[in-house]
Design a protein around this motif. Structure first.
Motif, mmCIF file in Angstrom:
data_model
loop_
_atom_site.group_PDB
_atom_site.id
_atom_site.type_symbol
_atom_site.label_atom_id
_atom_site.label_comp_id
_atom_site.label_asym_id
_atom_site.label_seq_id
_atom_site.Cartn_x
_atom_site.Cartn_y
_atom_site.Cartn_z
ATOM 1 N N ALA A 40 25.962 -22.354 2.261
ATOM 2 C CA ALA A 40 25.521 -23.516 1.462
ATOM 3 C C ALA A 40 24.438 -24.344 2.152
ATOM 4 O O ALA A 40 23.611 -24.966 1.474
ATOM 5 C CB ALA A 40 26.721 -24.400 1.135
ATOM 6 N N LEU A 41 24.439 -24.351 3.496
ATOM 7 C CA LEU A 41 23.491 -25.234 4.187
ATOM 8 C C LEU A 41 22.018 -24.912 3.894
ATOM 9 O O LEU A 41 21.244 -25.822 3.553
ATOM 10 C CB LEU A 41 23.744 -25.175 5.693
ATOM 11 N N VAL A 56 22.435 -28.438 -12.177
ATOM 12 C CA VAL A 56 22.602 -26.977 -12.052
ATOM 13 C C VAL A 56 22.657 -26.576 -10.576
ATOM 14 O O VAL A 56 23.518 -25.779 -10.157
ATOM 15 C CB VAL A 56 21.437 -26.252 -12.771
ATOM 16 N N ILE A 57 21.744 -27.129 -9.772
ATOM 17 C CA ILE A 57 21.741 -26.803 -8.340
ATOM 18 C C ILE A 57 23.034 -27.280 -7.681
ATOM 19 O O ILE A 57 23.620 -26.581 -6.841
ATOM 20 C CB ILE A 57 20.514 -27.461 -7.659
ATOM 21 N N GLY A 58 23.505 -28.464 -8.074
ATOM 22 C CA GLY A 58 24.772 -28.953 -7.536
ATOM 23 C C GLY A 58 25.936 -28.034 -7.883
ATOM 24 O O GLY A 58 26.831 -27.807 -7.053
ATOM 25 N N THR A 59 25.914 -27.488 -9.108
ATOM 26 C CA THR A 59 26.969 -26.535 -9.507
ATOM 27 C C THR A 59 26.904 -25.271 -8.656
ATOM 28 O O THR A 59 27.936 -24.751 -8.201
ATOM 29 C CB THR A 59 26.807 -26.184 -10.997
ATOM 30 N N ILE A 67 29.325 -22.053 -4.110
ATOM 31 C CA ILE A 67 29.118 -21.407 -2.803
ATOM 32 C C ILE A 67 30.047 -22.013 -1.752
ATOM 33 O O ILE A 67 30.577 -21.307 -0.887
ATOM 34 C CB ILE A 67 27.645 -21.572 -2.369
ATOM 35 N N ALA A 68 30.248 -23.320 -1.812
ATOM 36 C CA ALA A 68 31.070 -23.978 -0.790
ATOM 37 C C ALA A 68 32.562 -23.767 -1.033
ATOM 38 O O ALA A 68 33.330 -23.558 -0.075
ATOM 39 C CB ALA A 68 30.742 -25.469 -0.762
ATOM 40 N N ILE A 69 32.989 -23.813 -2.295
ATOM 41 C CA ILE A 69 34.431 -23.820 -2.586
ATOM 42 C C ILE A 69 35.027 -22.413 -2.636
ATOM 43 O O ILE A 69 36.117 -22.172 -2.088
ATOM 44 C CB ILE A 69 34.693 -24.564 -3.914
ATOM 45 N N TRP A 83 16.436 -27.333 -0.974
ATOM 46 C CA TRP A 83 16.228 -27.943 -2.288
ATOM 47 C C TRP A 83 16.032 -29.456 -2.196
ATOM 48 O O TRP A 83 15.248 -30.044 -2.932
ATOM 49 C CB TRP A 83 17.412 -27.641 -3.214
ATOM 50 N N SER A 84 16.752 -30.098 -1.284
ATOM 51 C CA SER A 84 16.658 -31.565 -1.181
ATOM 52 C C SER A 84 15.543 -32.009 -0.249
ATOM 53 O O SER A 84 15.361 -33.210 -0.054
ATOM 54 C CB SER A 84 17.999 -32.115 -0.671
#
Length: 473
Positions: A259-260, A363-366, A371-373, A266-267
């Motif tokens: 996820a990193l 969408v990117i947050g989803t 990926i993280a969970i 993106w940010s």
């Protein structure tokens, strides 16, 4: 000739048009004035002089090196040291004064090229000096240490001179030093050396050193290479595959590893730097984030990633060993940077820097949440082999669909073809993974090839300037 530039070709064509009566002499003079035909000969002369000086300098250096090699055993260490350092400084100083003319004097392109070439040559001589001095003074070191020291020295040169080629060379050297030293990080004992520390913390160093270097040199290539070094070294150091590698001691490692990079890319916003008031690399960083999503979704769409046991290499067995072998400090600092960047991104939502068609912040947050969970859930709560494979196949198809939609709505070739490539790769990978018979594989390849050709031709026709758009006019 391959060295002919556009003005030279234009001059030949303009002369031909004038002789054939297609253009008048006055129009030819206007074209000649606009493209500075009078300066073309001087430019060619300067280029030939630069080539002659460059080739001559290389031969001169080879002669000196050969002479030194022939009398190497007979000289004292002091004499050898002075000779090597003199050669390095002579070439570096000559290159510097050719690359940067005195104040108030107009720089000549040929001299700048020659100066840059000599500075690159001095960077190579610097590496040779490191090797020879280590031999003379009986300094024992590994190949990794040589390349890391060489690369870090060239980084200093690149920061001082802001030259793209030196920046790229330094990244390549550090990357060679990293990969040759990675085996020691995995398998060697816990002996602490400076090169081991550099290898262990290269993800953080790459981001903190090479990204500012990209601003110094104003180079998108250096920024892209810095991102590649950061992401690849993070994956290699954490080694998150298969997902059960750290299930007993650190089930969060895979989530951070995957996820990193996309979250950081993106940010990313250039305006976070206090002295920068324009966005130079943000669009490139977002494209790299989409590439990272594609790679993560593709890798996690394979069944073996979720089912295979660990490979049994020298893994940490307790928390103490974990902190010694994994870059935990890097993860903490980079995670803090990601949080800071996302907070800044959310404040900028009313003024988005890029036209968001499909890939909005939601969408990117989803994507990042899955990926993280999902890997963490798989290792700590319950095994989700089938569900995990299904989720990441759906995410991969969604990413491909989004890229194709963006390509169609923005008439963007790279997005459209990126989406098509992902779809094709996903279908072929699933067919190969599930061991289908040859007839079915053949049918899939034929269908994929036909669909790719048809979609590509249709897309190119609907772009501005294509046959469809031309016929409508």
């Amino acid at each position: 000739m391959f060295l002919d530039s556009f003005p030279q070709k234009l001059r030949k064509e303009a002369q031909l048009w004038r002789d054939e009566g297609l253009i008048s002499s006055s129009l030819y003079e206007q074209i000649a004035e606009r493209y500075q035909f009078k300066n073309l000969e001087a430019a060619a002369r300067d280029r030939n002089k630069a080539i002659a000086i460059a080739v001559g300098s290389i031969l001169l250096c080879l002669g000196i090196i050969t002479f030194v090699s022939g009398n190497w055993q007979g000289g004292s260490r002091e004499v050898k040291f002075i000779l090597m350092m003199s050669l390095f400084f002579a070439i570096a100083i000559t290159g510097f004064y050719n690359w940067r003319p005195p104040e108030g004097k107009k720089p000549e392109r040929s001299k700048r090229i020659l100066g840059e070439g000599l500075l690159i040559l001095s960077a190579f001589i610097f590496g040779a000096n490191l090797l020879l001095m280590a031999q003379m003074f009986n300094i024992v070191g590994s190949t990794s240490q040589l390349f890391l020291a060489w690369g870090l020295g060239v980084v200093v040169m690149a920061f001082s001179l802001s030259i793209n080629s030196l920046g790229i060379l330094s990244i390549v050297l550090v990357e060679i030093g990293y990969w040759t030293g990675l085996e020691d990080l995995w398998y060697a004992s816990g002996e602490l050396t400076w090169s081991r520390l550099v290898v262990q913390h290269l993800p953080l160093l790459a981001w903190l050193v090479f990204v500012p270097l990209a601003y110094f040199c104003r180079s998108r290539w250096i920024f892209a290479l810095a991102a590649f070094v950061f992401a690849s070294s993070l994956q290699a150091n954490l080694n998150p595959l298969p997902l059960l590698n750290y299930a007993d001691i650190a089930p969060w490692v895979a989530s951070f590893a995957f996820a990193l990079p996309p979250a950081l890319f993106w940010s990313y916003d250039d305006l976070l730097f206090p002295t920068i008031n324009y966005r130079l690399f943000q669009s490139l960083a977002r494209n790299l984030a989409l590439v990272s999503f594609g790679l993560v979704f593709y890798v996690l769409s394979f069944r073996w990633v979720w089912e295979s046991p660990n490979y049994g290499y020298n893994q940490p067995t307790n928390v103490t060993n974990l902190f010694q072998s994994l870059p935990i400090v890097d993860l903490g600092i980079l995670s803090g940077l990601v949080v800071l960047q996302w907070l800044f991104l959310l404040r900028q939502r009313n003024n988005p820097p890029r036209r968001e068609v499909i890939f909005t912040t939601a969408v990117i947050g989803t994507f990042l949440a899955f990926i993280a969970i999902a890997p963490f859930w798989h290792q700590t709560i319950s095994r989700i082999d089938e569900l995990g494979v299904f989720i990441f196949n759906v995410l991969l198809a969604t990413l491909a669909w989004g890229l194709i939609q963006e390509g169609l709505k923005l008439s963007n070739r790279s997005s459209f073809w990126g989406g098509m490539l992902l779809v094709t790769l996903q279908i072929i990978s699933r067919v190969q993974e599930y061991d289908t018979d040859l007839l079915f594989k053949s049918l899939v390849f034929i269908l994929c090839g036909s669909a790719l050709i048809s979609a590509g031709l249709w897309f190119e026709r609907r772009l501005p300037g294509g046959s469809t758009s031309a016929s409508k006019k």
